[in-house]
Design an enzyme around this catalytic site. Structure first.
Site, PDB file in Angstrom:
ATOM      1  CG  HIS A  94       6.978  19.142 -10.686  1.00 46.81           C
ATOM      2  ND1 HIS A  94       7.778  20.353 -11.608  1.00 46.81           N
ATOM      3  CD2 HIS A  94       7.597  17.910 -11.870  1.00 46.81           C
ATOM      4  CE1 HIS A  94       8.154  19.933 -12.291  1.00 46.81           C
ATOM      5  NE2 HIS A  94       8.619  18.622 -12.139  1.00 46.81           N
ATOM      6  CE  LYS A 129      -3.025   6.104  -3.754  1.00 49.13           C
ATOM      7  NZ  LYS A 129      -3.307   7.917  -3.937  1.00 49.13           N
TER       8      LYS A 129
HETATM    9  C1  LIG Z   1      -1.857   3.159  -1.185  1.00 55.21           C
HETATM   10  C2  LIG Z   1      -1.145   3.664  -0.506  1.00 55.21           C
HETATM   11  C3  LIG Z   1       0.203   4.444  -1.180  1.00 55.21           C
HETATM   12  C4  LIG Z   1      -1.997   5.337   0.172  1.00 55.21           C
HETATM   13  O1  LIG Z   1      -1.284   6.560  -0.319  1.00 55.21           O
HETATM   14  P1  LIG Z   1      -1.966   7.600   0.536  1.00 55.21           P
HETATM   15  O2  LIG Z   1      -0.853   8.680  -0.090  1.00 55.21           O
HETATM   16  O3  LIG Z   1      -1.851   7.558   2.120  1.00 55.21           O
HETATM   17  O4  LIG Z   1      -2.927   7.672   0.325  1.00 55.21           O
HETATM   18  P2  LIG Z   1      -3.936   8.887  -1.101  1.00 55.21           P
HETATM   19  O5  LIG Z   1      -4.815  10.114  -0.259  1.00 55.21           O
HETATM   20  O6  LIG Z   1      -2.910   9.038  -2.069  1.00 55.21           O
HETATM   21  O7  LIG Z   1      -5.215   7.989  -1.718  1.00 55.21           O
HETATM   22  C5  LIG Z   1      -6.553   7.036  -1.107  1.00 55.21           C
HETATM   23  C6  LIG Z   1      -7.613   6.366  -1.552  1.00 55.21           C
HETATM   24  O8  LIG Z   1      -6.020   5.557  -1.864  1.00 55.21           O
HETATM   25  C7  LIG Z   1      -6.637   4.546  -2.499  1.00 55.21           C
HETATM   26  N1  LIG Z   1      -6.586   3.508  -2.038  1.00 55.21           N
HETATM   27  C8  LIG Z   1      -5.695   2.846  -0.768  1.00 55.21           C
HETATM   28  N2  LIG Z   1      -5.917   1.378  -0.933  1.00 55.21           N
HETATM   29  C9  LIG Z   1      -5.248   0.878  -1.514  1.00 55.21           C
HETATM   30  C10 LIG Z   1      -5.072   0.319  -2.128  1.00 55.21           C
HETATM   31  N3  LIG Z   1      -4.354  -0.976  -1.592  1.00 55.21           N
HETATM   32  N4  LIG Z   1      -4.967   0.351  -3.941  1.00 55.21           N
HETATM   33  C11 LIG Z   1      -5.039   1.086  -4.747  1.00 55.21           C
HETATM   34  N5  LIG Z   1      -5.454   1.852  -4.316  1.00 55.21           N
HETATM   35  C12 LIG Z   1      -5.724   2.447  -3.251  1.00 55.21           C
HETATM   36  C13 LIG Z   1      -8.269   4.362  -1.971  1.00 55.21           C
HETATM   37  O9  LIG Z   1      -8.740   4.676  -3.541  1.00 55.21           O
HETATM   38  C14 LIG Z   1      -8.590   5.960  -1.689  1.00 55.21           C
HETATM   39  O10 LIG Z   1      -9.336   6.479  -1.323  1.00 55.21           O
HETATM   40  P3  LIG Z   1     -10.644   6.370  -0.369  1.00 55.21           P
HETATM   41  O11 LIG Z   1     -10.184   5.279   1.063  1.00 55.21           O
HETATM   42  O12 LIG Z   1     -11.309   7.722  -0.523  1.00 55.21           O
HETATM   43  O13 LIG Z   1     -11.184   5.428  -1.456  1.00 55.21           O
HETATM   44  C15 LIG Z   1      -1.230   3.977   0.568  1.00 55.21           C
HETATM   45  O14 LIG Z   1      -1.562   2.684   1.537  1.00 55.21           O
HETATM   46  C16 LIG Z   1       0.517   2.956   1.843  1.00 55.21           C
HETATM   47  O15 LIG Z   1       1.079   2.394   1.467  1.00 55.21           O
HETATM   48  N6  LIG Z   1       0.900   4.310   2.256  1.00 55.21           N
HETATM   49  C17 LIG Z   1       2.737   3.967   1.937  1.00 55.21           C
HETATM   50  C18 LIG Z   1       3.060   4.980   2.802  1.00 55.21           C
HETATM   51  C19 LIG Z   1       5.055   5.139   2.755  1.00 55.21           C
HETATM   52  O16 LIG Z   1       5.196   4.008   2.906  1.00 55.21           O
HETATM   53  N7  LIG Z   1       5.126   6.618   3.521  1.00 55.21           N
HETATM   54  C20 LIG Z   1       6.149   6.797   3.978  1.00 55.21           C
HETATM   55  C21 LIG Z   1       6.603   7.761   3.810  1.00 55.21           C
HETATM   56  S1  LIG Z   1       5.876   8.534   5.216  1.00 55.21           S
END
Ligand SMILES: CC(C)(COP(=O)(O)OP(=O)(O)OC[C@H]1O[C@@H](n2cnc3c(N)ncnc32)[C@H](O)[C@@H]1OP(=O)(O)O)[C@@H](O)C(=O)NCCC(=O)NCCS
Length: 123
Positions: free
Chosen positions: A110, A60
């Site tokens: 945590h 993020k």
């Molecule tokens: C950015 C990222 C890390 C968010 O992860 P997430 O846990 O799904 O999202 P969260 O619920 O914690 O947070 C959501 C918020 O992140 C923010 N967000 C989304 N994309 C973002 C970006 N590119 N940069 C910064 N913030 C971002 C948004 O504000 C979103 O909330 P909103 O849609 O209400 O505005 C995700 O896009 C990502 O890359 N996930 C990969 C996960 C992965 O590889 N997992 C492997 C194991 S299963």
């Protein structure tokens, strides 16, 4: 100057589930990360949940999420005071460079069920 901030919360039960699946923790955590928490007994899942949150918080903070980044290349290690530091290599270090970032700060917390990490990137 601050270039990005990121925060993430991880449910500890999700990591506890991963720990029961052979080979899965090694997909997300480096050998050093797994070795550092190995002797933490019941707190292993808590500490790994916080470290996983740090990886997502980094995604993020750089603003592109974790697409194209190998999670093991975002590592958290504690210094002699216990303070966590982020070490980046490979794809993660490249992403930081593309953003012009030079310093990455991380803070972890945590409790029983959840772990949270916050990441700040400076130029
Ligand atoms: C950015 C990222 C890390 C968010 O992860 P997430 O846990 O799904 O999202 P969260 O619920 O914690 O947070 C959501 C918020 O992140 C923010 N967000 C989304 N994309 C973002 C970006 N590119 N940069 C910064 N913030 C971002 C948004 O504000 C979103 O909330 P909103 O849609 O209400 O505005 C995700 O896009 C990502 O890359 N996930 C990969 C996960 C992965 O590889 N997992 C492997 C194991 S299963």
């Amino acid at each position: 100057m601050i270039l990005g901030i990121g925060v993430d919360v991880v449910h500890v039960a999700r990591i506890r589930h991963w720990l029961a699946i052979p080979g899965l923790p090694e997909r997300f955590f480096s050998e050093e990360e797994l070795g550092a928490v190995r002797d933490r007994g019941g707190a292993i899942a808590l500490s790994l949940a916080a470290r996983f949150a740090a990886k997502e918080a980094f995604g993020k903070a750089i603003g592109t999420g974790l697409a194209g980044i190998t999670l093991k290349e975002i590592e958290v290690a504690n210094n002699h005071n216990g303070k966590p530091d982020i070490r980046l290599s490979g794809s993660a270090a490249r992403k930081l460079g593309e953003l012009g970032g030079r310093k990455v700060h991380v803070s972890l917390t945590h409790e029983r069920d959840n772990a949270i990490a916050m990441v700040v990137i400076e130029d």
